[in-house]
Design a protein around this motif. Structure first.
Motif, PDB file in Angstrom:
ATOM      1  N   THR A 154      -0.848  47.329  47.501  1.00 28.40           N
ATOM      2  CA  THR A 154      -0.293  48.113  48.559  1.00 28.40           C
ATOM      3  C   THR A 154       1.090  48.537  48.495  1.00 28.40           C
ATOM      4  OG1 THR A 154      -1.689  47.031  50.146  1.00 28.40           O
ATOM      5  CG2 THR A 154       0.095  47.875  51.283  1.00 28.40           C
ATOM      6  N   VAL A 155       1.458  49.965  48.717  1.00 25.21           N
ATOM      7  CA  VAL A 155       2.858  50.232  48.416  1.00 25.21           C
ATOM      8  C   VAL A 155       3.498  50.630  49.970  1.00 25.21           C
ATOM      9  CG1 VAL A 155       4.144  52.173  47.578  1.00 25.21           C
ATOM     10  CG2 VAL A 155       1.970  51.519  46.294  1.00 25.21           C
ATOM     11  N   GLN A 156       4.660  50.198  49.923  1.00 23.67           N
ATOM     12  CA  GLN A 156       5.555  50.064  51.224  1.00 23.67           C
ATOM     13  C   GLN A 156       6.797  51.295  50.532  1.00 23.67           C
ATOM     14  OE1 GLN A 156       4.822  48.938  54.026  1.00 23.67           O
ATOM     15  NE2 GLN A 156       2.922  47.963  53.106  1.00 23.67           N
ATOM     16  N   HIS A 157       6.802  52.144  51.514  1.00 26.74           N
ATOM     17  CA  HIS A 157       7.942  52.992  51.451  1.00 26.74           C
ATOM     18  C   HIS A 157       9.394  52.700  51.997  1.00 26.74           C
ATOM     19  CE1 HIS A 157       4.718  56.563  50.552  1.00 26.74           C
ATOM     20  NE2 HIS A 157       4.482  55.200  49.937  1.00 26.74           N
ATOM     21  N   LEU A 158      10.259  52.353  51.282  1.00 26.41           N
ATOM     22  CA  LEU A 158      11.468  51.995  51.873  1.00 26.41           C
ATOM     23  C   LEU A 158      12.357  53.379  51.859  1.00 26.41           C
ATOM     24  CD1 LEU A 158      12.327  48.487  50.423  1.00 26.41           C
ATOM     25  CD2 LEU A 158      11.044  49.112  52.086  1.00 26.41           C
ATOM     26  N   ARG A 159      13.049  53.583  53.043  1.00 24.66           N
ATOM     27  CA  ARG A 159      13.721  54.847  53.235  1.00 24.66           C
ATOM     28  C   ARG A 159      15.038  54.765  53.541  1.00 24.66           C
ATOM     29  NH1 ARG A 159      10.070  59.052  53.383  1.00 24.66           N
ATOM     30  NH2 ARG A 159       7.909  58.329  53.657  1.00 24.66           N
ATOM     31  N   ASN A 160      16.190  55.641  53.245  1.00 28.15           N
ATOM     32  CA  ASN A 160      17.428  55.517  53.459  1.00 28.15           C
ATOM     33  C   ASN A 160      17.708  56.025  55.050  1.00 28.15           C
ATOM     34  OD1 ASN A 160      17.280  58.287  53.104  1.00 28.15           O
ATOM     35  ND2 ASN A 160      18.381  58.305  50.973  1.00 28.15           N
ATOM     36  N   ALA A 161      18.911  56.026  55.190  1.00 31.63           N
ATOM     37  CA  ALA A 161      19.441  56.601  56.608  1.00 31.63           C
ATOM     38  C   ALA A 161      18.939  57.970  57.009  1.00 31.63           C
ATOM     39  CB  ALA A 161      20.780  56.560  57.085  1.00 31.63           C
ATOM     40  N   GLU A 162      18.775  58.858  55.835  1.00 32.39           N
ATOM     41  CA  GLU A 162      18.420  59.975  55.913  1.00 32.39           C
ATOM     42  C   GLU A 162      16.766  60.354  55.820  1.00 32.39           C
ATOM     43  OE1 GLU A 162      20.973  59.348  53.610  1.00 32.39           O
ATOM     44  OE2 GLU A 162      22.456  60.111  55.309  1.00 32.39           O
ATOM     45  N   GLY A 163      16.094  59.071  55.800  1.00 35.82           N
ATOM     46  CA  GLY A 163      14.766  59.417  55.798  1.00 35.82           C
ATOM     47  C   GLY A 163      14.018  59.587  54.479  1.00 35.82           C
ATOM     48  N   GLU A 164      14.856  59.474  53.350  1.00 36.63           N
ATOM     49  CA  GLU A 164      14.595  59.812  52.020  1.00 36.63           C
ATOM     50  C   GLU A 164      13.759  58.566  51.374  1.00 36.63           C
ATOM     51  OE1 GLU A 164      18.052  61.160  50.360  1.00 36.63           O
ATOM     52  OE2 GLU A 164      17.582  63.344  50.961  1.00 36.63           O
ATOM     53  N   ILE A 165      12.964  58.507  50.471  1.00 35.14           N
ATOM     54  CA  ILE A 165      12.453  57.451  50.123  1.00 35.14           C
ATOM     55  C   ILE A 165      13.514  56.746  49.117  1.00 35.14           C
ATOM     56  CG2 ILE A 165      10.627  56.354  48.445  1.00 35.14           C
ATOM     57  CD1 ILE A 165       8.641  58.147  49.856  1.00 35.14           C
ATOM     58  N   ARG A 166      13.929  55.885  49.155  1.00 38.37           N
ATOM     59  CA  ARG A 166      14.989  55.183  48.064  1.00 38.37           C
ATOM     60  C   ARG A 166      14.207  54.130  47.194  1.00 38.37           C
ATOM     61  NH1 ARG A 166      16.273  50.104  49.992  1.00 38.37           N
ATOM     62  NH2 ARG A 166      15.876  49.707  52.134  1.00 38.37           N
ATOM     63  N   GLU A 167      13.116  53.717  47.559  1.00 44.06           N
ATOM     64  CA  GLU A 167      12.248  52.735  46.745  1.00 44.06           C
ATOM     65  C   GLU A 167      10.961  52.301  47.213  1.00 44.06           C
ATOM     66  OE1 GLU A 167      14.381  48.949  44.511  1.00 44.06           O
ATOM     67  OE2 GLU A 167      14.033  48.634  46.648  1.00 44.06           O
ATOM     68  N   TYR A 168      10.074  52.364  46.499  1.00 46.59           N
ATOM     69  CA  TYR A 168       8.857  51.700  46.686  1.00 46.59           C
ATOM     70  C   TYR A 168       8.763  50.335  46.400  1.00 46.59           C
ATOM     71  CZ  TYR A 168       7.421  56.591  46.209  1.00 46.59           C
ATOM     72  OH  TYR A 168       7.191  57.930  46.323  1.00 46.59           O
ATOM     73  N   VAL A 169       8.020  49.417  47.291  1.00 49.04           N
ATOM     74  CA  VAL A 169       7.841  47.838  46.703  1.00 49.04           C
ATOM     75  C   VAL A 169       6.287  47.925  46.907  1.00 49.04           C
ATOM     76  CG1 VAL A 169       7.986  45.592  47.508  1.00 49.04           C
ATOM     77  CG2 VAL A 169       9.742  47.309  47.924  1.00 49.04           C
ATOM     78  N   SER A 170       5.575  47.695  45.624  1.00 48.67           N
ATOM     79  CA  SER A 170       4.123  47.564  45.390  1.00 48.67           C
ATOM     80  C   SER A 170       3.898  45.957  45.119  1.00 48.67           C
ATOM     81  CB  SER A 170       3.923  48.222  43.928  1.00 48.67           C
ATOM     82  OG  SER A 170       2.636  47.734  43.638  1.00 48.67           O
TER      83      SER A 170
END
Length: 515
Positions: A348-364
């Protein structure tokens, strides 16, 4: 009441020993056996009633009363623990040490005096310090903790994750245990990020040789997940509230819920993954948990910098290196093991986003489901062989549910009654039975449905598409489901001559479990 009045009343309560200690059990995981208790100060004032700890502890720290209060707590906790048993390996007692206490050198003398007076084995005393205490002066704190550990006591870093937590901090402190703050435990079921933080904290602590205790455990679901994450100990309301006399709690029965098998149909970050990886937006591995050695046969440091797409089977390819699963979506892919073989991982992959809504990291977060996938593949192959034998049989064959509704028929049976095989699916056996034989047929089906019989051979008549009677001999048997109860009926059908037919007559039967 003014702060000055509260301070005066607290000073008198400490001097006259009118405070009390309550004890909350700490249990080992996965056994659930109580191994000790944490001592918690309680104050009931005759005028104020119950004064919450977060109120009077703050007053004690700001006024210097914490030193007298701390010494009293140490003496009482050690005396009480010694009363439980004199065995050196008996239940431990944990005592909170304030940052204000820790900055004074005489805290070491206070601990030594409490141990001497109670004759408690030092290894049965654990001192809990907060992250705040640790970072006020890391060098001084480390030196003070080293002296305390020289006495033989254990040291635990309390409320880990709420303040200045880092691997650097952990590496710089002479401690024995890390306690994960209750706020992360509470979020295990709702927050993927909290679940990942807990997993990373456990992995980091274990790599440094520390044990891990989770605070604030309140549900069996939290216990299950902590067990599967590798947590060593836990405390919270699920195991017992703080009480004046913990004797019963320290011998209470195991309360760890049974471990559940992983479910391939619904694995998620809540299923306590075997492997955690943090990935860049391009899919490059930035972090891998220690379990990578067990799951993939590769050390975490050897995975860092690798594109996850380079580990993925070409048939399950990840375009451009980055994960293609949507947020919270679970995918099952083959990932290369160090041996060169591929293992099936449900991730399962979680999308971690910055304040601008851009993906900064995936956590698998992943678990190895190779055994489940391979078992399903074997079952699918068996099913395919069964379908081939069923469809190609030279005699008529039908599969129906216990209500008599047809699930599948082969060509031989369809030709016998003049119907298209696909058109027969959804019809009932009653629809195909000659009207005069339906009553007897229903009675025979009831015997199978009730379990009184598991199989029987019947002479009856079908009705073909043109409305003509078709004499047949039917061998019908039940097929058990996953829990041993009949769920389907498989029938072998052969045409017979009119002269041998006695409609509805059972010519052979096999008793069932209910007979």
């Amino acid at each position: 009441m003014s702060a000055g009045d509260l301070e005066a009343r607290l000073a008198r309560a400490i001097r006259d020993e009118r405070l009390a200690l309550h004890y909350q059990p700490v249990v080992a995981l996965p056994s659930g056996r109580a191994t000790g208790a944490e001592a918690l100060a309680r104050w009931h004032d005759e005028a104020l009633g119950v004064v919450p700890p977060d109120r009077f502890i703050g007053v004690a720290e700001s006024t210097g009363l914490i030193h007298d209060l701390g010494r009293w707590v140490l003496r009482e906790a050690c005396r009480e623990a010694a009363r439980w048993t004199r065995d050196d390996d008996g239940p431990s007692v944990s005592v909170n040490v304030s940052p204000v206490q820790l900055v004074r050198p005489d805290v070491v003398d206070s601990v030594a005096e409490a141990l001497d007076a109670s004759r408690l084995a030092p290894e049965r005393l654990t001192l809990e310090i907060t992250e705040t205490a640790a970072v006020l002066d890391l060098e001084v704190t480390s030196a003070r903790l080293a002296r305390l550990r020289d006495l033989g006591v254990r040291v635990s870093l309390d409320d880990f994750g709420t303040g200045f937590s880092s691997i650097t901090l952990l590496r710089g402190l002479p401690i024995d245990q890390v306690k994960i703050d209750r706020s992360f435990v509470a979020g295990l079921q709702e927050s993927a990020e909290d679940a990942v933080v807990v997993r990373l904290a456990i992995d980091a602590a274990h790599l440094l040789g520390y044990t891990v205790c989770a605070e604030g455990v309140e549900t069996p679901e939290q216990v299950r997940q902590l067990v599967s994450l590798g947590c060593d100990a836990a405390q919270g309301w699920y195991f017992g509230r703080a009480v004046p006399d913990p004797s019963d709690l320290l011998v209470r029965a195991d309360r760890v819920p049974e471990e559940r098998e992983p479910d391939l149909d619904g694995p998620s970050w809540m299923s306590a993954p075997d492997l955690v990886m943090a990935l860049s937006p391009e899919g490059r591995i930035r972090y891998a948990s220690a379990s990578s050695t067990r799951v993939l046969g590769v050390l975490p440091e050897d995975l860092v910098g690798t594109l996850v797409s380079d580990l993925t089977h070409p048939g399950d390819g990840i375009e451009g290196g980055a994960p293609t699963a949507g947020p919270g979506e679970t995918v099952v892919r083959r990932i290369r093991h160090a041996s060169g073989e591929y293992r099936w991982l449900a991730s399962t992959v979680q999308h971690l986003r910055n304040a601008e809504g851009e993906i900064r990291e995936y956590v698998s977060t992943s678990r190895d489901v190779s055994d489940l996938v391979e078992t399903r593949q074997e079952l699918a192959a068996v099913e395919q062989r069964f379908r081939g034998a069923f469809d190609g049989a030279p005699i008529g064959m039908a599969l129906s549910d216990l209500g008599g509704r047809i699930v599948r028929v082969n060509d031989a049976l369809a030709d016998l009654v003049g119907h298209d095989p696909a058109a027969m699916v959804g019809m009932t056996v009653d629809d195909l039975t000659w009207p005069d034989d339906r009553h007897a047929d229903a009675a025979n089906l009831d015997l199978l449905r009730s379990g009184s019989e598991s199989a029987h051979r019947v002479l009856k008549r079908y009705v073909d598409r043109e409305g003509r009677a078709v004499p047949v001999e039917v061998w019908a048997a039940t097929v058990d489901g996953g829990e041993g109860q009949p769920t389907l009926v498989v029938a072998h059908v052969m045409p017979v001559a009119d002269e041998v037919l006695t409609p509805g007559r059972v010519v052979d039967h096999r008793p069932g479990a209910g007979s």
